[in-house]
Enzyme design. Structure first.
Site, mmCIF file in Angstrom:
data_model
loop_
_atom_site.group_PDB
_atom_site.id
_atom_site.type_symbol
_atom_site.label_atom_id
_atom_site.label_comp_id
_atom_site.label_asym_id
_atom_site.label_seq_id
_atom_site.Cartn_x
_atom_site.Cartn_y
_atom_site.Cartn_z
ATOM 1 N N GLU A 30 0.820 -1.209 0.000
ATOM 2 C CA GLU A 30 0.000 0.000 0.000
ATOM 3 C C GLU A 30 0.854 1.260 0.000
ATOM 4 O O GLU A 30 0.518 2.248 -0.661
ATOM 5 C CB GLU A 30 -0.948 0.005 1.212
ATOM 6 C CG GLU A 30 -1.937 -1.148 1.253
ATOM 7 C CD GLU A 30 -3.021 -1.047 0.187
ATOM 8 O OE1 GLU A 30 -3.094 -0.012 -0.507
ATOM 9 O OE2 GLU A 30 -3.807 -2.009 0.052
ATOM 10 N N ASP B 87 -4.400 -9.999 -8.250
ATOM 11 C CA ASP B 87 -4.798 -9.099 -9.340
ATOM 12 C C ASP B 87 -3.685 -8.228 -9.921
ATOM 13 O O ASP B 87 -3.369 -8.296 -11.111
ATOM 14 C CB ASP B 87 -5.972 -8.223 -8.894
ATOM 15 C CG ASP B 87 -5.781 -7.611 -7.502
ATOM 16 O OD1 ASP B 87 -4.704 -7.781 -6.904
ATOM 17 O OD2 ASP B 87 -6.722 -6.950 -7.025
ATOM 18 N N GLU C 118 -18.343 -7.357 -2.631
ATOM 19 C CA GLU C 118 -16.976 -7.880 -2.569
ATOM 20 C C GLU C 118 -16.912 -9.300 -3.124
ATOM 21 O O GLU C 118 -15.988 -9.625 -3.865
ATOM 22 C CB GLU C 118 -16.452 -7.839 -1.130
ATOM 23 C CG GLU C 118 -16.259 -6.436 -0.575
ATOM 24 C CD GLU C 118 -15.047 -5.732 -1.170
ATOM 25 O OE1 GLU C 118 -14.060 -5.527 -0.438
ATOM 26 O OE2 GLU C 118 -15.085 -5.391 -2.372
ATOM 27 N N GLU D 196 -12.727 -0.501 -9.821
ATOM 28 C CA GLU D 196 -12.250 -1.390 -10.884
ATOM 29 C C GLU D 196 -13.183 -1.485 -12.097
ATOM 30 O O GLU D 196 -12.719 -1.489 -13.244
ATOM 31 C CB GLU D 196 -11.992 -2.795 -10.316
ATOM 32 C CG GLU D 196 -10.703 -2.924 -9.546
ATOM 33 C CD GLU D 196 -10.765 -2.314 -8.149
ATOM 34 O OE1 GLU D 196 -9.700 -2.121 -7.525
ATOM 35 O OE2 GLU D 196 -11.885 -2.030 -7.663
ATOM 36 N N THR E 217 -1.564 0.887 -10.089
ATOM 37 C CA THR E 217 -2.789 0.224 -9.647
ATOM 38 C C THR E 217 -3.597 1.075 -8.676
ATOM 39 O O THR E 217 -4.683 0.673 -8.258
ATOM 40 C CB THR E 217 -2.470 -1.161 -9.040
ATOM 41 O OG1 THR E 217 -3.657 -1.958 -8.991
ATOM 42 C CG2 THR E 217 -1.871 -1.019 -7.643
#
Length: 578
Positions: free
Chosen positions: A117, A258, A351, A372, A475
């Site tokens: 992160e 991902d 989710e 997304e 991302t």
């Protein structure tokens, strides 16, 4: 027939311009100008609420109108929102926030931070803002983009993460203490995405600073994952970074995996690296063979390929956008439309969604305003102009405003079934969700530049071109200008050509009696060492003995400038002043 974007091996520097599609089935497509203003209003409602109620904490708690630290203590929402400000056209606030961050953010703190992160949000956000600073009217220092305060902050943050990569496998720990390094009792189990999501930020950092360590550790981590795939070509979602043994063997395209796949493609485009693209394409074949069913992607056992979880995860909705980057538009649209049906069912993406049952999974019914599906819509709309993609954008704006808007920002949706809210507004809402929505409705934004305009910048290494388009989003949706990677270094091919010319030059000089007399009286001549000059002839001979054969320049590449232009800029090196 709609226009289709085909990118051979994904190695293009500039995305093609938008081709406008026909109106929707009712004869009217959503009005981009109307929704563009709605999205801008959403941003400022959330952003102002953060500044008024939560700064300098990481994130806003919209139900109690206060703030809390989440991923560190970096004023994270401010870093994450910075480049969005410029995309929305607010240069004055961009300039103010740059000053605020320099004065307030400190990475020498005793905090356990997520390596993943911190990289995507902090390092990525600072790098993007650094590269956009001149466009935003910031008075940049001499040597930019190879130097600058935001670049130094990004480098400092990234160096705090490097101890995590000191493992027997080269795969990083998931958490690092910013003051003390990896804690002695830190778990060695890291998710796949937490290992393979560094090449975009770290390669950019190495290119701008000249320090190869960042790109080197990112590449090693990528390769270790590649070497750990199963015999059928799949990877699991958690691995022990000390032993290289898979701990969780479920394989899919969603949570925990991902952005590893995403960074193989984006790293290939950013670095013009065919090997990274070849790795992704091989994975893509295995994914199609074992996990795809009727344009849905399930979770399977990585060694056997048997279905382990027939669920869709909201994080998987990036996949159609990634497919568009490699030119697989038809499959991307089919999968996107599957995901869009879920949005229409609930007004958001839960989710987890049980595909056979057609409903949410217990305790996974929430929607934290993730970007997304909107991200995929933006990419696909750029490629096709299909108005269905604008309809998703319209539905997203209407749903988010109706369900999650509160007095102090926008709240995470705890349960899509009854629209209960949770007291959190993730920083990615301003970094990604709002940004992708705005770009979906703003075809003329500078981010969509097709190369028709650009800026020429003089650096200590010569002239380079910036702002020509082809931005690579990390991302966390922080755009990186791929041309910037050529601003602060000479390409190896060019360096070798310079070396050849310089060796001839010094050879001619040696044959002159005056030069020989000078060297006998004062010792061997040493050429200057400032940027843009070269080392001594002796070191040339040594380096050329070890130098590998010249690789061919990729057919699709974005050099910073023609080689002859660089000769002109450095012409004084070749002048004989005697």
């Amino acid at each position: 027939m709609p226009f289709r974007l085909l990118i051979p091996l994904g190695l293009l520097c500039v995305l093609l311009p938008l081709q406008h599609g026909a109106p929707g089935p009712d004869g009217t497509a959503p009005d981009p100008a109307h929704y563009r203003e709605r999205v801008k209003a959403m941003f400022y409602h959330a952003y102002d609420s953060y500044l008024e109620n939560a700064f300098p904490y990481d994130e806003l708690r919209p139900l109690t109108c206060d703030g809390h630290d989440t991923w560190g203590s970096f004023s994270l929402t401010l870093i994450d929102a910075l480049d969005t400000l410029l995309i929305l056209g607010n240069v004055s606030e961009f300039q103010r926030v740059v000053e605020v961050l320099q004065d307030n953010v400190d990475f020498d703190i005793d905090v356990n931070a997520s390596v993943f992160e911190t990289n995507i949000r902090v390092v990525g956000g600072l790098l993007s803002a650094h590269l956009l600073s001149k466009k935003a009217g910031v008075e940049v220092e001499a040597g930019w983009p190879c130097s600058g305060p935001l670049l130094r902050m990004a480098e400092e943050a990234a160096r705090k993460l490097l101890p995590a990569f000191q493992t027997p496998t080269g795969m990083p720990y998931g958490t690092v203490n910013l003051l003390h390094g990896v804690n002695p009792g830190e778990t060695p189990v890291t998710c796949t995405a937490g290992i393979g999501t560094f090449i975009v930020e770290f390669a950019t950092l190495s290119s701008l600073t000249g320090d190869p360590v960042f790109e080197d550790v990112a590449r090693v981590a990528l390769m270790r994952l590649w070497e750990s795939r199963s015999d059928i070509g799949l990877v699991g979602n958690h691995i022990d970074v000390l032993t290289g043994k898979w701990v969780a063997q479920d394989s899919g395209i969603g949570a925990g995996v991902d952005s590893y796949f995403e960074y193989l493609v984006k790293g290939a485009i950013l670095l013009q690296d065919k090997k990274l693209m070849a790795m992704f394409l091989e994975y893509n074949t295995a994914i199609r063979n074992y996990t795809r069913f009727d344009d849905w992607y399930l979770w399977v056992q990585m060694y056997k390929g048997t279905v382990s979880m027939p669920v869709f995860q909201s994080l998987e909705a990036y996949w159609p956008g990634l497919q568009s980057l490699v030119g697989d538009i038809d499959n991307a649209m089919r999968t996107f439309l599957n995901y869009y049906t879920i949005w229409k069912q609930f007004g958001g993406l839960p989710e987890f969604y049980n595909i056979p049952q057609g409903y949410t999974v217990e305790k996974r019914e929430g929607y934290p305003l993730r970007p997304e599906l909107i991200e995929s819509a933006m990419y696909l709309y750029r490629a096709t102009g299909d108005p269905t993609l604008l309809e998703l954008g319209r539905d997203a704006v209407e749903s988010i405003e109706k369900i999650s808007k509160v007095e102090c920002g926008f709240a995470t949706i705890k349960d899509l079934r009854d629209h209960k809210l949770d007291n959190r507004m993730e920083s990615f809402f301003l970094a990604e969700t709002v940004k992708y929505l705005y770009l979906l409705f703003d075809p003329a934004n500078f981010i969509h530049n097709n190369g028709s305009t650009f800026d020429a910048v003089i650096t200590p290494y010569g002239e380079c071109i910036l702002g020509a388009g082809g931005y690579i989003f990390n991302t966390e949706a922080h755009p990186i200008d791929p041309a910037a990677l050529h601003c602060c270094r000479r390409l190896k091919e060019e360096q070798w050509e310079v070396e050849d010319l310089m060796r001839e030059f010094y050879s001619l000089k040696r044959n002159r009696s005056r030069f020989q007399k000078k060297t006998m009286s004062s010792g061997p001549w040493q050429p200057p060492t400032q940027p843009g000059t070269v080392s001594s002839p002796e070191s040339h001979d040594q380096s050329r003995e070890k130098k590998p054969a010249k690789p061919k320049i990729p057919l699709l590449s974005c050099p910073s400038q023609p080689f002859t232009s660089k000769l002109a800029l450095l012409g004084q090196v070749f002048l004989d002043s005697s």
